[in-house]
Scaffold this motif. Structure first.
Motif, PDB file in Angstrom:
ATOM      1  N   LEU A 243      14.957   3.421   3.726  1.00 53.05           N
ATOM      2  CA  LEU A 243      14.913   2.006   3.371  1.00 53.05           C
ATOM      3  C   LEU A 243      14.472   1.155   4.557  1.00 53.05           C
ATOM      4  O   LEU A 243      13.722   0.176   4.383  1.00 53.05           O
ATOM      5  CB  LEU A 243      16.290   1.545   2.880  1.00 53.05           C
ATOM      6  N   GLN A 244      14.907   1.505   5.755  1.00 52.50           N
ATOM      7  CA  GLN A 244      14.497   0.760   6.951  1.00 52.50           C
ATOM      8  C   GLN A 244      12.973   0.719   7.052  1.00 52.50           C
ATOM      9  O   GLN A 244      12.375  -0.334   7.306  1.00 52.50           O
ATOM     10  CB  GLN A 244      15.105   1.408   8.190  1.00 52.50           C
ATOM     11  N   LYS A 245      12.335   1.848   6.821  1.00 48.93           N
ATOM     12  CA  LYS A 245      10.866   1.900   6.864  1.00 48.93           C
ATOM     13  C   LYS A 245      10.254   1.086   5.722  1.00 48.93           C
ATOM     14  O   LYS A 245       9.215   0.436   5.894  1.00 48.93           O
ATOM     15  CB  LYS A 245      10.391   3.344   6.811  1.00 48.93           C
ATOM     16  N   ALA A 246      10.896   1.123   4.547  1.00 53.68           N
ATOM     17  CA  ALA A 246      10.396   0.353   3.408  1.00 53.68           C
ATOM     18  C   ALA A 246      10.464  -1.152   3.690  1.00 53.68           C
ATOM     19  O   ALA A 246       9.578  -1.914   3.279  1.00 53.68           O
ATOM     20  CB  ALA A 246      11.195   0.692   2.159  1.00 53.68           C
ATOM     21  N   ASP A 251       6.152  -6.266   4.720  1.00 58.27           N
ATOM     22  CA  ASP A 251       5.265  -7.366   5.106  1.00 58.27           C
ATOM     23  C   ASP A 251       3.805  -7.109   4.745  1.00 58.27           C
ATOM     24  O   ASP A 251       2.985  -8.032   4.781  1.00 58.27           O
ATOM     25  CB  ASP A 251       5.385  -7.632   6.616  1.00 58.27           C
ATOM     26  N   SER A 252       3.482  -5.871   4.390  1.00 55.62           N
ATOM     27  CA  SER A 252       2.108  -5.582   3.970  1.00 55.62           C
ATOM     28  C   SER A 252       1.873  -5.974   2.519  1.00 55.62           C
ATOM     29  O   SER A 252       0.726  -5.981   2.052  1.00 55.62           O
ATOM     30  CB  SER A 252       1.792  -4.096   4.161  1.00 55.62           C
ATOM     31  N   LEU A 253       2.946  -6.306   1.793  1.00 54.29           N
ATOM     32  CA  LEU A 253       2.833  -6.756   0.407  1.00 54.29           C
ATOM     33  C   LEU A 253       2.839  -8.278   0.360  1.00 54.29           C
ATOM     34  O   LEU A 253       3.540  -8.926   1.132  1.00 54.29           O
ATOM     35  CB  LEU A 253       4.001  -6.220  -0.422  1.00 54.29           C
ATOM     36  N   HIS A 266       5.748   3.139   0.850  1.00 56.51           N
ATOM     37  CA  HIS A 266       5.152   3.018   2.170  1.00 56.51           C
ATOM     38  C   HIS A 266       4.638   4.341   2.730  1.00 56.51           C
ATOM     39  O   HIS A 266       3.747   4.360   3.580  1.00 56.51           O
ATOM     40  CB  HIS A 266       6.167   2.413   3.159  1.00 56.51           C
ATOM     41  N   GLU A 267       5.193   5.444   2.246  1.00 54.78           N
ATOM     42  CA  GLU A 267       4.741   6.757   2.712  1.00 54.78           C
ATOM     43  C   GLU A 267       3.467   7.217   2.019  1.00 54.78           C
ATOM     44  O   GLU A 267       2.851   8.192   2.430  1.00 54.78           O
ATOM     45  CB  GLU A 267       5.841   7.800   2.511  1.00 54.78           C
ATOM     46  N   TRP A 268       3.091   6.482   0.970  1.00 55.27           N
ATOM     47  CA  TRP A 268       1.965   6.928   0.151  1.00 55.27           C
ATOM     48  C   TRP A 268       0.771   5.994   0.212  1.00 55.27           C
ATOM     49  O   TRP A 268      -0.381   6.447   0.186  1.00 55.27           O
ATOM     50  CB  TRP A 268       2.424   7.074  -1.314  1.00 55.27           C
TER      51      TRP A 268
END
Length: 269
Positions: A243-246, A251-253, A266-268
């Motif tokens: 979740l931390q990475k998500a 901010d890219s959305l 985010h990994e995909w």
């Protein structure tokens, strides 16, 4: 060639038209973490990144039919429970957990929306505390929710958080995640609490407005992780790090005018 087992996970929750919270976020989380997602809808919710506009609870009799459709046909390995809306729906969920003996249950104690709108009335909170909590494996309250469940003040420091977590354990659940996001400071800290231990899980606090649906997403991630983990702490730790990475990639959305969602994929992409 030996293939990896794909587990079936159920989310019981309300909807979110923006896809950032609720059932939609849970399905994204399940897919991102490699489990097969199933759903039972308890409420139709008009909400966006600016807040909740309206809540339309589903009839408890129809929630029961949805649950029977799932449990009579599919082997559910773990389950996440989100917004239950009213006491009659909570009673139905309690009945089905008892009937089908679901062993791995994560309860996200949704009481208020992030903009402060109350989503559970007093009768619903009472039955949730007295009858549902003893049936679940782990609950994930934030500090305001913990205060409501305990009819107490909101914890302000580590000592109070651990004390309240242990009080919640006395209601019958096996473990508690006390989410400390409402505190201030450079770290965002959660506490994993069982009768035998209290473990602090720290992460750097991220300066972002894209936190819509983080509670839904964390509880769904724990439910997705637990079938492949040795214990609840491992599931919680891995879910929180994911979740931390998500949140970082949220901010890219560019979604909405208010609190945007996290980036589940985010990994995909």
């Amino acid at each position: 060639m030996k293939t990896k087992k794909i587990y079936n996970v159920l989310s019981i929750a309300g909807t979110d038209p923006t896809g950032g919270a609720g059932i939609q976020a849970d399905l994204k989380t399940f897919s991102a973490l490699g489990v097969y997602g199933t759903t039972v809808i308890t409420s139709l919710i008009a909400q966006n990144t600016c807040g909740v506009q309206s809540v339309y609870p589903v009839r408890s009799s129809f929630v029961e039919k949805q649950l029977e459709s799932i449990f009579s046909d599919i082997n559910i390995h773990s389950m996440k429970i989100g917004l239950l809306s009213k006491h009659s729906i909570i009673k139905v969920v309690i009945e089905k957990i008892n009937k089908y003996q679901i062993p791995l249950v994560v309860l996200d104690t949704v009481i208020n929306s992030s903009d402060g709108k109350q989503l559970l009335d007093k009768n619903a909170i009472k039955i949730l505390k007295n009858r549902l909590l003893p049936l679940v494996s782990i609950i994930t309250p934030n500090l305001p929710e913990a205060a409501v469940l305990l009819n107490s003040f909101e914890a302000k420091n580590e000592k109070q958080i651990i004390e309240q977590g242990k009080q919640l354990l006395s209601m019958g659940c096996k473990a508690v995640i006390m989410k400390g996001g409402h505190l201030s400071g450079k770290l965002s800290t959660d506490w994993f609490i069982t009768p035998k231990k209290s473990i602090k899980i720290d992460d750097i606090r991220i300066n972002t407005k894209n936190t819509h649906g983080t509670g839904c997403t964390l509880s769904a991630a724990i439910a997705a992780k637990i079938p492949n983990c040795k214990d609840w702490f491992q599931a919680v730790y891995e879910a929180k790090k994911w979740l931390q990475k998500a949140i970082i990639h949220g901010d890219s959305l560019l979604i909405g005018k208010g609190m945007g969602p996290v980036h589940h994929f985010h990994e995909w992409w």
